[in-house]
Design a protein around this motif. Structure first.
Motif, mmCIF file in Angstrom:
data_model
loop_
_atom_site.group_PDB
_atom_site.id
_atom_site.type_symbol
_atom_site.label_atom_id
_atom_site.label_comp_id
_atom_site.label_asym_id
_atom_site.label_seq_id
_atom_site.Cartn_x
_atom_site.Cartn_y
_atom_site.Cartn_z
ATOM 1 N N PHE A 275 0.783 -1.237 -0.165
ATOM 2 C CA PHE A 275 -0.045 -0.021 -0.035
ATOM 3 C C PHE A 275 0.789 1.323 -0.067
ATOM 4 C CE2 PHE A 275 -2.564 -3.168 1.851
ATOM 5 C CZ PHE A 275 -3.946 -3.082 1.391
ATOM 6 N N ALA A 276 0.803 2.210 -0.866
ATOM 7 C CA ALA A 276 1.532 3.453 -1.013
ATOM 8 C C ALA A 276 0.762 4.379 0.145
ATOM 9 C CB ALA A 276 1.200 4.264 -2.196
ATOM 10 N N ALA A 277 1.420 5.381 0.488
ATOM 11 C CA ALA A 277 0.800 6.380 1.424
ATOM 12 C C ALA A 277 -0.333 7.158 0.806
ATOM 13 C CB ALA A 277 2.051 7.317 1.753
ATOM 14 N N TRP A 278 -1.411 6.995 1.595
ATOM 15 C CA TRP A 278 -2.645 7.733 1.086
ATOM 16 C C TRP A 278 -3.362 6.799 0.101
ATOM 17 C CZ3 TRP A 278 -3.373 9.970 5.149
ATOM 18 C CH2 TRP A 278 -2.542 10.701 5.749
ATOM 19 N N GLU A 279 -2.975 5.763 -0.199
ATOM 20 C CA GLU A 279 -3.855 4.818 -0.959
ATOM 21 C C GLU A 279 -5.037 4.099 -0.308
ATOM 22 O OE1 GLU A 279 -3.170 0.602 -3.660
ATOM 23 O OE2 GLU A 279 -1.752 1.472 -2.572
ATOM 24 N N VAL A 280 -5.985 4.221 -1.109
ATOM 25 C CA VAL A 280 -7.317 3.736 -0.613
ATOM 26 C C VAL A 280 -7.797 2.516 -0.803
ATOM 27 C CG1 VAL A 280 -8.084 6.106 -0.584
ATOM 28 C CG2 VAL A 280 -8.965 4.650 -2.437
#
Length: 324
Positions: A275-280
């Protein structure tokens, strides 16, 4: 190791869903998995929140229009009929309607449908105590199976799909679902479906992002369930709840947002997800409607609007439909 060899059938289904959903772009999980025991308790709290108007609005409709709704669902020529409710839950609103039908001396059988055997046991026990004269024929099945069974039911029937559950379907799924509901209906049969109506966008968004954070806990509980049932290692401190509302298409969308770059391992899948930062992770849609949209949707599904009932503020509509 194959998923099916290490998990129960329900956990196998959940694992397959997670494997598919977390490989999507954007990642997505279905709101149907919100409702473990903890999730069900949290949703009961949500329904009591000051921001969450839909439940109060539909209760108001049943209290104010109960006799008229009962009359609209009963066969015009009289006679016994089946009142089938999809997703009966605790039956709180439906009991108002059941009392109206019993008071009118209408001969009918109440057939609540729910996938949860535990919820059904509780509902049947409560009905036996509160409405001992009621004839109950519980159905513990998913919607698809119940809809198939509806085709073989003799006599007249009225099908209930209350709350704002129809809004959880995307446009294509919604139309397909309504066509499935319409298929087993004879001309004299009826549907009663709850629709949350479009209104002040700020009120709608607040209903899905309350000040006390109960809705956030409800959304985050999905990750707790995956940790427990699939051996995932989601750290809830690294996730947050986010909701938006688009008044152009009437869609509330809920997300779980990763607040940092991270990896999550799911033991049942023997797989690690990035998961990338700020991925939803998209977890829920809840669409809101106008009355003309409801009429157009009904027509596309082979249905017609017989009558609709709203609360005083026109926040919500319970719509009686019939086959065209």
């Amino acid at each position: 190791m194959p998923i099916s060899s290490i998990l129960s059938p329900s956990a196998t289904e959940l694992a397959r869903h997670v494997a598919e959903g977390l490989h999507r772009a954007p990642k997505a999980l279905s709101s149907m998995y919100f409702y473990d025991d903890a999730g069900s308790r949290l949703f009961q709290q949500i329904m009591d929140l000051p921001e969450y108007y839909p439940t109060r609005a539909e209760f108001a409709i049943f209290r104010e229009h109960g006799p008229a709704i009962a009359a609209a669902l009963s066969p015009a020529g009289g006679g016994d009929f089946a009142l089938v409710e999809l997703g009966a839950g605790d039956g709180a609103k439906t009991k108002l309607l059941l009392r109206e039908l019993l008071a009118a001396g209408t001969p009918f059988t109440y057939a609540p449908v729910d996938i949860s055997a535990g919820a059904m046991t509780g509902l049947v026990a409560a009905l036996k105590e509160e409405l001992p004269a009621l004839n109950v024929a519980p159905v513990v099945e998913d919607y698809a199976t119940a809809l198939t069974q509806l085709r073989t039911w003799p006599g007249s029937k009225a099908v209930l799909f209350l709350g704002s559950n129809i809004g959880n379907f995307g446009p294509a799924e919604r139309l397909d679902f309504l066509r499935q509901l319409a298929a087993p209906l004879a001309p004299a049969d009826r549907l009663l479906i709850g629709f949350d109506l479009q209104k002040d966008p700020r009120r709608i968004r607040a209903a899905y992002d309350d000040a006390q954070g109960v809705t956030a806990a409800f959304n985050l509980n999905l990750l707790t369930r995956l940790n427990r049932e699939l051996g995932a290692d989601f750290n809830l401190a690294y996730w947050q709840h986010y909701t938006d509302y688009n008044p152009l298409n009437g869609a509330v969308r809920s997300f779980l947002v990763s607040n940092r770059a991270q990896q999550v391992h799911v033991a049942a899948l023997d797989e690690t997800f990035e998961f990338a930062a700020w991925e939803v992770i998209h977890t829920e849609n809840s669409y809101k409607f106008t009355l003309p949209q409801i009429e157009a949707l009904a027509a596309d599904a082979g249905l017609r609007v017989v009558e609709y009932f709203t609360d005083a503020a026109t926040d919500f509509a319970d719509v009686v439909l019939a086959a065209r």
